[in-house]
Design an enzyme around this catalytic site. Structure first.
Site, PDB file in Angstrom:
ATOM      1  N   GLU A   1     -21.048  51.787 111.261  1.00 12.91           N
ATOM      2  CA  GLU A   1     -21.464  51.550 109.870  1.00 12.91           C
ATOM      3  C   GLU A   1     -20.237  51.726 108.966  1.00 12.91           C
ATOM      4  O   GLU A   1     -19.377  52.588 109.250  1.00 12.91           O
ATOM      5  CB  GLU A   1     -22.515  52.595 109.487  1.00 12.91           C
ATOM      6  CG  GLU A   1     -22.880  52.662 108.020  1.00 12.91           C
ATOM      7  CD  GLU A   1     -23.640  53.947 107.667  1.00 12.91           C
ATOM      8  OE1 GLU A   1     -23.408  55.000 108.297  1.00 12.91           O
ATOM      9  OE2 GLU A   1     -24.487  53.870 106.747  1.00 12.91           O
TER      10      GLU A   1
ATOM     11  N   ASN B   1     -25.395  48.244 101.850  1.00 12.22           N
ATOM     12  CA  ASN B   1     -24.787  48.787 103.071  1.00 12.22           C
ATOM     13  C   ASN B   1     -25.195  47.808 104.165  1.00 12.22           C
ATOM     14  O   ASN B   1     -26.371  47.776 104.545  1.00 12.22           O
ATOM     15  CB  ASN B   1     -25.322  50.200 103.334  1.00 12.22           C
ATOM     16  CG  ASN B   1     -24.614  50.888 104.488  1.00 12.22           C
ATOM     17  OD1 ASN B   1     -23.990  50.222 105.315  1.00 12.22           O
ATOM     18  ND2 ASN B   1     -24.712  52.201 104.541  1.00 12.22           N
TER      19      ASN B   1
ATOM     20  N   LYS C   1     -29.079  47.634 104.973  1.00 11.80           N
ATOM     21  CA  LYS C   1     -29.724  48.921 105.288  1.00 11.80           C
ATOM     22  C   LYS C   1     -30.923  49.203 104.383  1.00 11.80           C
ATOM     23  O   LYS C   1     -30.826  49.143 103.158  1.00 11.80           O
ATOM     24  CB  LYS C   1     -28.702  50.047 105.133  1.00 11.80           C
ATOM     25  CG  LYS C   1     -29.174  51.428 105.582  1.00 11.80           C
ATOM     26  CD  LYS C   1     -28.012  52.394 105.504  1.00 11.80           C
ATOM     27  CE  LYS C   1     -28.382  53.783 105.996  1.00 11.80           C
ATOM     28  NZ  LYS C   1     -27.185  54.699 105.931  1.00 11.80           N
TER      29      LYS C   1
ATOM     30  N   GLU D   1     -25.666  57.502  98.937  1.00 14.87           N
ATOM     31  CA  GLU D   1     -26.011  56.110  99.273  1.00 14.87           C
ATOM     32  C   GLU D   1     -27.063  55.574  98.321  1.00 14.87           C
ATOM     33  O   GLU D   1     -27.028  54.386  97.989  1.00 14.87           O
ATOM     34  CB  GLU D   1     -26.511  56.011 100.721  1.00 14.87           C
ATOM     35  CG  GLU D   1     -25.426  56.259 101.744  1.00 14.87           C
ATOM     36  CD  GLU D   1     -25.861  55.859 103.138  1.00 14.87           C
ATOM     37  OE1 GLU D   1     -25.894  56.723 104.022  1.00 14.87           O
ATOM     38  OE2 GLU D   1     -26.170  54.690 103.352  1.00 14.87           O
TER      39      GLU D   1
ATOM     40  N   CYS E   1     -27.510  53.320 110.769  1.00 10.89           N
ATOM     41  CA  CYS E   1     -27.505  54.760 110.610  1.00 10.89           C
ATOM     42  C   CYS E   1     -28.881  55.417 110.429  1.00 10.89           C
ATOM     43  O   CYS E   1     -29.631  55.520 111.375  1.00 10.89           O
ATOM     44  CB  CYS E   1     -26.561  55.154 109.480  1.00 10.89           C
ATOM     45  SG  CYS E   1     -26.019  56.845 109.672  1.00 10.89           S
TER      46      CYS E   1
ATOM     47  N   ASN F   1     -22.623  56.865 110.382  1.00 13.20           N
ATOM     48  CA  ASN F   1     -21.742  57.946 109.920  1.00 13.20           C
ATOM     49  C   ASN F   1     -22.659  59.144 109.725  1.00 13.20           C
ATOM     50  O   ASN F   1     -23.428  59.163 108.757  1.00 13.20           O
ATOM     51  CB  ASN F   1     -21.093  57.612 108.564  1.00 13.20           C
ATOM     52  CG  ASN F   1     -20.006  56.573 108.647  1.00 13.20           C
ATOM     53  OD1 ASN F   1     -18.830  56.894 108.589  1.00 13.20           O
ATOM     54  ND2 ASN F   1     -20.374  55.305 108.754  1.00 13.20           N
TER      55      ASN F   1
HETATM   56  N1  ING Z   1     -26.097  59.304 107.642  1.00 14.91           N
HETATM   57  C1  ING Z   1     -26.972  60.272 108.162  1.00 14.91           C
HETATM   58  C2  ING Z   1     -27.903  59.768 109.261  1.00 14.91           C
HETATM   59  O1  ING Z   1     -29.047  59.440 109.050  1.00 14.91           O
HETATM   60  C3  ING Z   1     -28.394  62.195 107.764  1.00 14.91           C
HETATM   61  C4  ING Z   1     -27.736  61.000 107.092  1.00 14.91           C
HETATM   62  C5  ING Z   1     -27.619  63.160 108.398  1.00 14.91           C
HETATM   63  C6  ING Z   1     -29.744  62.284 107.774  1.00 14.91           C
HETATM   64  C7  ING Z   1     -28.249  64.245 109.041  1.00 14.91           C
HETATM   65  C8  ING Z   1     -30.397  63.354 108.401  1.00 14.91           C
HETATM   66  C9  ING Z   1     -29.636  64.333 109.044  1.00 14.91           C
HETATM   67  O2  ING Z   1     -27.420  59.783 110.389  1.00 14.91           O
HETATM   68  C10 ING Z   1     -26.322  58.058 107.161  1.00 14.91           C
HETATM   69  N2  ING Z   1     -25.228  57.384 106.731  1.00 14.91           N
HETATM   70  O3  ING Z   1     -27.426  57.553 107.102  1.00 14.91           O
END
Ligand code: ING
Length: 316
Positions: free
Chosen positions: A47, A110, A127, A146, A176, A201
């Protein structure tokens, strides 16, 4: 012999904010060359693969934000990626920040694209599940903006038939946070998808729920393994990994079979290629038996439950 596609999960290590796109593309070209040496038909990049993960910062000047977006694809820095992939005869998935002029206004998404072996963009996805928050929240060790920088995707989850060589397969894309939601896989599963491509990410630390941090790899694998198995599809998940501008992001890029088994994985948090020969015919072993939607699903019953919007009242 089935419809085998050789796939490279092209994980990228950290990208510094100051790293020029051209330098990132050089790193991607090195992974493409490795992929060619191993006979890959398809390479999956992460991503937002062209820049650092900029939603971790609050910017109040739009021109600062827009510096992370691509106005054309391919553009000046990505043309080399398209040309090289075409020369090598490799298709690829690429995640990037898309700035588009649509419906008379500027729109920001995104985005991911699937590019075929002749360098043509054959599918685009924007996204849908945007995690994080829309306003600056200084209490956080880092931001996740985001919801501020992107619009919710407006293309659904398209599944396309792609001839990757002598064979054809049904491919879909996600990005993601989408991978954490069962709807992502099911909407494509209902279209018969055989391979879902996605980049991510993912910071190890999740400020609203630090108690989840130690489970970040477990959750990453859980959601992709279950999505694959419950829809009889391959899933390829590829990280932008490592300590990126002070934020530790998971690697754990994996290729998951329709059985739910992880058949290839990256083991570092750097630029790394994990490769698997994926037989798309394996999907049918699940789609025609355990997850034969036509025979075993009862959407009418689900509709009644969904319309009830909440728990049923206790019996009289
Ligand atoms: N990053 C993370 C993901 O869903 C996140 C956001 C991190 C959500 C940890 C929940 C726990 O992997 C992105 N860019 O969506």
């Amino acid at each position: 012999m089935g419809r085998v596609i050789t796939v490279g999960a092209a994980q990228l290590g950290a990208i510094a904010r100051a790293e020029p796109r051209a330098q990132v593309v050089e790193r991607m070209l090195a992974l493409l060359a490795q992929a060619k040496a191993h006979g890959c038909d398809l390479v999956v990049f992460p991503e937002l693969a062209l820049t650092t993960f900029f939603p971790r910062w609050f910017f109040d000047k739009q021109e600062e934000i827009d510096a992370f977006f691509e106005r054309e694809m391919p553009g000046p820095d990505t043309r080399r990626l398209f040309d090289s992939a075409q020369q090598l005869g490799i298709g690829f998935y690429l995640g990037y920040a898309e700035l588009a002029q649509e419906e008379g206004r500027t729109r920001r998404f995104n985005t991911s694209i699937l590019v075929d072996k002749r360098g043509r963009i054959i599918s685009k996805y924007r996204k849908i599940h945007l995690p994080g928050h829309a306003e600056h929240e200084p209490w956080r060790r880092f931001q996740h903006l985001e919801k501020r920088y992107f619009e919710v995707g407006n293309l659904g989850w398209p599944v396309i038939r792609w001839a990757f060589g002598e064979h054809k397969g049904l491919f879909g894309m996600a990005i993601c946070n989408d991978r954490r939601w069962p709807e992502t896989y099911r909407v494509m599963g209902l279209q018969g998808v055989e391979m879902i491509l996605l980049g991510y990410n993912t910071p190890v630390h999740n400020p609203p729920a630090p108690e989840h941090d130690a489970l970040s790899h477990f959750h990453n694998e859980l959601v992709m393994q279950s999505g694959a198995y419950q829809n009889g599809t391959w899933v390829v998940g590829v990280a932008k990994a490592g300590n990126e501008e002070g934020v530790e992001q998971i690697g754990n890029s994996i290729i998951v079979a329709p059985s739910g088994e992880i058949v290839a994985a990256c083991t570092t948090t750097a630029d790394e290629l994990a490769i698997a020969r994926c037989d798309l015919d394996l999907c049918d072993s699940y789609k025609s038996t355990t997850f034969n939607f036509a025979r075993h699903r009862e959407p009418e019953q689900y509709r009644l439950i969904v319309e009830r919007k909440g728990a049923a009242p206790p019996p009289e």
